[in-house]
Design a protein around this motif. Structure first.
Motif, PDB file in Angstrom:
ATOM      1  N   MET A 223       0.833  -1.187   0.000  1.00  0.00           N
ATOM      2  CA  MET A 223       0.000   0.000   0.000  1.00  0.00           C
ATOM      3  C   MET A 223       0.875   1.248   0.000  1.00  0.00           C
ATOM      4  N   ARG A 224       0.434   2.262  -0.707  1.00  0.00           N
ATOM      5  CA  ARG A 224       1.148   3.537  -0.737  1.00  0.00           C
ATOM      6  C   ARG A 224       0.292   4.586  -0.050  1.00  0.00           C
ATOM      7  N   VAL A 225       0.829   5.208   0.981  1.00  0.00           N
ATOM      8  CA  VAL A 225       0.078   6.179   1.772  1.00  0.00           C
ATOM      9  C   VAL A 225       0.789   7.524   1.753  1.00  0.00           C
ATOM     10  N   LEU A 226       0.007   8.596   1.618  1.00  0.00           N
ATOM     11  CA  LEU A 226       0.532   9.958   1.713  1.00  0.00           C
ATOM     12  C   LEU A 226       0.164  10.523   3.068  1.00  0.00           C
ATOM     13  N   LEU A 227       1.174  10.990   3.803  1.00  0.00           N
ATOM     14  CA  LEU A 227       0.983  11.630   5.096  1.00  0.00           C
ATOM     15  C   LEU A 227       1.413  13.084   4.981  1.00  0.00           C
ATOM     16  N   THR A 228       0.552  14.004   5.375  1.00  0.00           N
ATOM     17  CA  THR A 228       0.884  15.422   5.275  1.00  0.00           C
ATOM     18  C   THR A 228       0.792  16.083   6.641  1.00  0.00           C
ATOM     19  N   GLY A 229       1.727  16.990   6.908  1.00  0.00           N
ATOM     20  CA  GLY A 229       1.711  17.766   8.141  1.00  0.00           C
ATOM     21  C   GLY A 229       2.130  19.192   7.858  1.00  0.00           C
ATOM     22  N   VAL A 230       1.391  20.150   8.372  1.00  0.00           N
ATOM     23  CA  VAL A 230       1.727  21.562   8.187  1.00  0.00           C
ATOM     24  C   VAL A 230       1.787  22.240   9.547  1.00  0.00           C
ATOM     25  N   GLY A 231       2.677  23.220   9.668  1.00  0.00           N
ATOM     26  CA  GLY A 231       2.789  23.956  10.920  1.00  0.00           C
ATOM     27  C   GLY A 231       4.172  23.845  11.532  1.00  0.00           C
ATOM     28  N   THR A 232       4.206  23.810  12.853  1.00  0.00           N
ATOM     29  CA  THR A 232       5.460  23.736  13.589  1.00  0.00           C
ATOM     30  C   THR A 232       5.821  22.280  13.878  1.00  0.00           C
ATOM     31  N   ARG A 233       6.889  22.084  14.643  1.00  0.00           N
ATOM     32  CA  ARG A 233       7.338  20.725  14.964  1.00  0.00           C
ATOM     33  C   ARG A 233       6.243  19.913  15.648  1.00  0.00           C
ATOM     34  N   GLY A 234       5.469  20.564  16.516  1.00  0.00           N
ATOM     35  CA  GLY A 234       4.409  19.854  17.199  1.00  0.00           C
ATOM     36  C   GLY A 234       3.325  19.347  16.280  1.00  0.00           C
ATOM     37  N   ASP A 235       3.148  19.991  15.112  1.00  0.00           N
ATOM     38  CA  ASP A 235       2.178  19.543  14.126  1.00  0.00           C
ATOM     39  C   ASP A 235       2.734  18.442  13.233  1.00  0.00           C
ATOM     40  N   VAL A 236       4.046  18.508  12.974  1.00  0.00           N
ATOM     41  CA  VAL A 236       4.666  17.633  11.987  1.00  0.00           C
ATOM     42  C   VAL A 236       5.162  16.318  12.598  1.00  0.00           C
ATOM     43  N   GLN A 237       5.717  16.369  13.800  1.00  0.00           N
ATOM     44  CA  GLN A 237       6.328  15.167  14.371  1.00  0.00           C
ATOM     45  C   GLN A 237       5.354  14.000  14.526  1.00  0.00           C
ATOM     46  N   PRO A 238       4.090  14.225  14.932  1.00  0.00           N
ATOM     47  CA  PRO A 238       3.179  13.079  14.997  1.00  0.00           C
ATOM     48  C   PRO A 238       2.989  12.392  13.648  1.00  0.00           C
ATOM     49  N   VAL A 239       2.948  13.165  12.575  1.00  0.00           N
ATOM     50  CA  VAL A 239       2.806  12.581  11.240  1.00  0.00           C
ATOM     51  C   VAL A 239       4.020  11.720  10.898  1.00  0.00           C
ATOM     52  N   VAL A 240       5.202  12.203  11.268  1.00  0.00           N
ATOM     53  CA  VAL A 240       6.423  11.437  11.023  1.00  0.00           C
ATOM     54  C   VAL A 240       6.418  10.159  11.868  1.00  0.00           C
ATOM     55  N   ALA A 241       5.884  10.235  13.082  1.00  0.00           N
ATOM     56  CA  ALA A 241       5.772   9.037  13.922  1.00  0.00           C
ATOM     57  C   ALA A 241       4.892   7.989  13.250  1.00  0.00           C
ATOM     58  N   LEU A 242       3.769   8.428  12.676  1.00  0.00           N
ATOM     59  CA  LEU A 242       2.900   7.489  11.969  1.00  0.00           C
ATOM     60  C   LEU A 242       3.587   6.942  10.728  1.00  0.00           C
ATOM     61  N   ALA A 243       4.356   7.801  10.047  1.00  0.00           N
ATOM     62  CA  ALA A 243       5.098   7.337   8.868  1.00  0.00           C
ATOM     63  C   ALA A 243       6.062   6.220   9.243  1.00  0.00           C
ATOM     64  N   ALA A 244       6.732   6.362  10.373  1.00  0.00           N
ATOM     65  CA  ALA A 244       7.676   5.331  10.813  1.00  0.00           C
ATOM     66  C   ALA A 244       6.960   4.006  11.079  1.00  0.00           C
ATOM     67  N   GLU A 245       5.771   4.064  11.669  1.00  0.00           N
ATOM     68  CA  GLU A 245       5.014   2.838  11.930  1.00  0.00           C
ATOM     69  C   GLU A 245       4.537   2.201  10.630  1.00  0.00           C
ATOM     70  N   MET A 246       4.078   3.027   9.674  1.00  0.00           N
ATOM     71  CA  MET A 246       3.631   2.475   8.396  1.00  0.00           C
ATOM     72  C   MET A 246       4.796   1.831   7.644  1.00  0.00           C
ATOM     73  N   ARG A 247       5.954   2.459   7.690  1.00  0.00           N
ATOM     74  CA  ARG A 247       7.142   1.880   7.059  1.00  0.00           C
ATOM     75  C   ARG A 247       7.518   0.568   7.727  1.00  0.00           C
ATOM     76  N   ARG A 248       7.431   0.522   9.054  1.00  0.00           N
ATOM     77  CA  ARG A 248       7.765  -0.709   9.777  1.00  0.00           C
ATOM     78  C   ARG A 248       6.867  -1.861   9.342  1.00  0.00           C
ATOM     79  N   ARG A 249       5.636  -1.548   8.949  1.00  0.00           N
ATOM     80  CA  ARG A 249       4.692  -2.559   8.505  1.00  0.00           C
ATOM     81  C   ARG A 249       4.851  -2.912   7.029  1.00  0.00           C
ATOM     82  N   GLY A 250       5.838  -2.295   6.378  1.00  0.00           N
ATOM     83  CA  GLY A 250       6.138  -2.654   5.003  1.00  0.00           C
ATOM     84  C   GLY A 250       5.435  -1.834   3.948  1.00  0.00           C
ATOM     85  N   HIS A 251       4.828  -0.720   4.329  1.00  0.00           N
ATOM     86  CA  HIS A 251       4.100   0.091   3.357  1.00  0.00           C
ATOM     87  C   HIS A 251       4.999   1.167   2.754  1.00  0.00           C
TER      88      HIS A 251
END
Length: 399
Positions: free
Chosen positions: A1-29
Motif C-alpha cells: 500500500m502507498r500512503v501519503l501523510l501530510t503535516g503543516v505547521g510547527t514541529r508539534g504539528d509535523v512530528q506526529p505525522v512522522v511518527a505514523l510514517a515510521a510505523e507504516m514503514r515498519r509494517r512494510g508500506h
C-alpha cells in the motif's frame, strides 16, 4: 500500500505525522510525506523522502516577543491565498498513485479535496480534543461552560473559517473540477476525524454529528543521546527543572524570569533556548542552556517540566512521570493546562502573569510531594500504541 501523510505547521504539528510514517514503514508500506520546507532535512535524516508543503513557520531571529513582524490584513489575505493554493498543488502532486491520504492538524485545506478527486480514502487527525466542535467546550481551548453557549460559539468559529478561507478553497476545488463547499471546518474534519491524543490525558469529548475515533497519541521514539555537556550537568547534582517554550514567540526576558524563579525554588535549571533563543543570564554553575534535545531521554531525569502546553510536550512529560507547570499561549495549550490541573499532575499560570514570583508559586505547587506522586502514578497509564492503532485503521480503509 502507498500512503501519503501530510503535516503543516510547527514541529508539534509535523512530528506526529512522522511518527505514523515510521510505523507504516515498519509494517512494510510505501510512505510519502509532505512537510514544511524547514523539516525536509530532518525527515531525510530519518530515511524518508518528503515534498515541501506550506512555509517554514519560524519567527525571524531578533523579533521574538515583539509586534514588529505582524502582517497587515492585506498580507494575511495574500498569505492565505498562497497557502491554500500551495497545499492543493503539493498534495495533488504527492498523492499520485497513492491509496490513502492521512493529514495531521486542523489546517489541512487540501487533503480531503485531493482524495475526493482521486477517489481514494482520506482522514484528518487532530491532536487535541478541543479542536473538535463539541458542547463540552468552546473553540478558545478551555473546557466547561454552558453546552448551548459552546455550540453557538462553534457556529461563530465556523463563520470565521468561512470568511478567511472558503472562497480560496472553492477556487482550488474548481481547478480540480469539484463542486463548491458551503462550510470550511466541516469539510476539513469530515464526518469521521481522528483524535490523536492519549485518552487519559485528553479524552474524546461529545461530538454530535461526527463519528470521531480516538487513536491515542502518535509518538516518535527517539534514541538520540544527550550531549556530553548536558550529561555532565545532570550528574553534578540533584534533578534540575527543565524550562522550554518550544516554537512560541515568548519575550526574551522570559529567560531571566524563569532562571530567577527556579533558583528561588532551590533548584538547578535546564533552559531550552527554543525559537525565542532564550539564554542564560550569567555563568553560574546551577544552569545550562541547550538547543534541541531528546525530551524522552531528558524528562525522566528532571524534577519538573515548565513549558507552553503543546500536546507533544505535555504527553512526553506525563509519560516521564514528572510534574508540569504549563504557561499556555493560545489554542489547545489552554486545554492541556486545564487537564494537567484536573488530573493533579501539575499547575499552570497565565502567560500575562509570567513573572518570577508567580512562576515560583506555580513551581512550588508542582513540586509538592502529592503532585509528584500523582504524576508518577499516571505515567504508566499513558498509552504508547497510538501509531499502531492508526496504522491498523489505515490498512482497513485501504482494503
Amino acid at each position: 500500500m502507498r500512503v501519503l501523510l501530510t503535516g503543516v505547521g510547527t514541529r508539534g504539528d509535523v512530528q506526529p505525522v512522522v511518527a505514523l510514517a515510521a510505523e507504516m514503514r515498519r509494517r512494510g508500506h510505501d510512505v510519502r510525506l509532505c512537510v514544511p520546507p524547514n523539516f525536509i532535512d530532518w525527515v531525510g535524516s530519518l530515511g524518508f523522502t518528503a515534498a515541501p508543503i506550506g512555509i517554514a513557520m519560524r519567527q525571524p531571529s531578533g523579533v521574538a516577543g515583539t509586534q514588529a513582524s505582524l502582517p497587515t490584513p492585506e498580507q494575511i489575505r495574500a498569505l492565505v491565498e498562497h497557502l491554500v493554493r500551495d497545499q492543493y498543488d503539493a498534495t495533488a502532486s504527492a498523492a499520485e498513485g497513492c491509496d490513502v491520504i492521512v493529514a495531521g492538524g486542523a489546517h489541512q485545506y487540501a487533503a480531503r479535496s485531493i482524495a475526493e478527486r482521486l477517489g481514494i480514502p482520506s482522514v484528518v487527525a487532530v491532536y487535541a480534543p478541543v479542536t473538535l466542535p463539541s458542547p463540552d467546550h468552546g473553540p478558545d481551548g478551555e473546557p466547561g461552560g454552558d453546552p448551548e453557549s459552546n455550540l453557538r460559539r462553534w457556529q461563530d468559529e465556523s463563520r470565521s473559517w468561512n470568511e478567511r478561507v472558503l472562497e480560496r478553497l472553492n477556487e482550488n476545488r474548481e481547478r480540480l473540477g469539484l463542486g463548491p463547499l458551503s462550510d470550511v471546518l466541516s469539510h476539513i474534519l469530515g464526518e469521521s476525524p481522528w483524535l490523536a491524543a492519549d485518552p487519559v490525558l485528553g479524552p474524546l469529548p461529545a461530538t454530535p454529528g461526527l463519528q470521531a475515533t480516538q487513536t491515542g497519541a502518535w509518538l516518535l521514539p527517539d534514541k538520540t543521546p544527550l550531549v556530553p555537556e548536558l550529561e555532565a550537568f545532570l550528574a553534578a547534582g540533584e534533578p534540575p527543572v527543565y524550562v522550554g517554550f518550544g516554537s512560541m514567540p515568548v519575550d526574551p526576558q522570559a529567560g531571566r524570569i524563569v532562571i530567577e524563579a527556579v533558583r528561588a525554588a532551590g533548584r538547578r535549571v535546564v533552559l531550552s533556548q527554543g525559537w525565542a533563543e532564550l539564554g542564560r543570564v550569567d555563568d553560574a554553575f546551577d544552569g545550562i542552556a541547550i538547543g534541541d534535545v531528546n525530551q524522552q531521554a531528558l524528562f525522566p531525569r528532571v524534577a519538573a517540566v515548565v513549558h507552553h502546553g503543546g500536546a507533544g510536550t505535555t504527553t512526553t512529560a506525563a509519560r516521564a512521570g514528572v510534574p508540569q507547570v504549563i504557561v499556555p499561549m493560545f489554542s489547545d495549550q489552554l486545554y492541556w493546562a486545564w487537564r494537567v490541573r484536573a488530573l493533579g499532575i501539575g499547575t499552570s499560570m497565565a502567560r500575562g502573569a509570567l513573572n518570577a514570583a508567580s512562576l515560583l508559586a506555580a513551581l512550588k505547587g508542582a513540586l509538592d510531594q502529592g503532585v509528584a506522586a500523582r504524576a508518577g502514578a499516571l505515567a504508566g497509564t499513558v498509552a504508547e500504541d497510538g501509531t499502531a492503532v492508526a496504522a491498523e485503521l489505515i490498512e482497513r480503509a485501504a482494503a
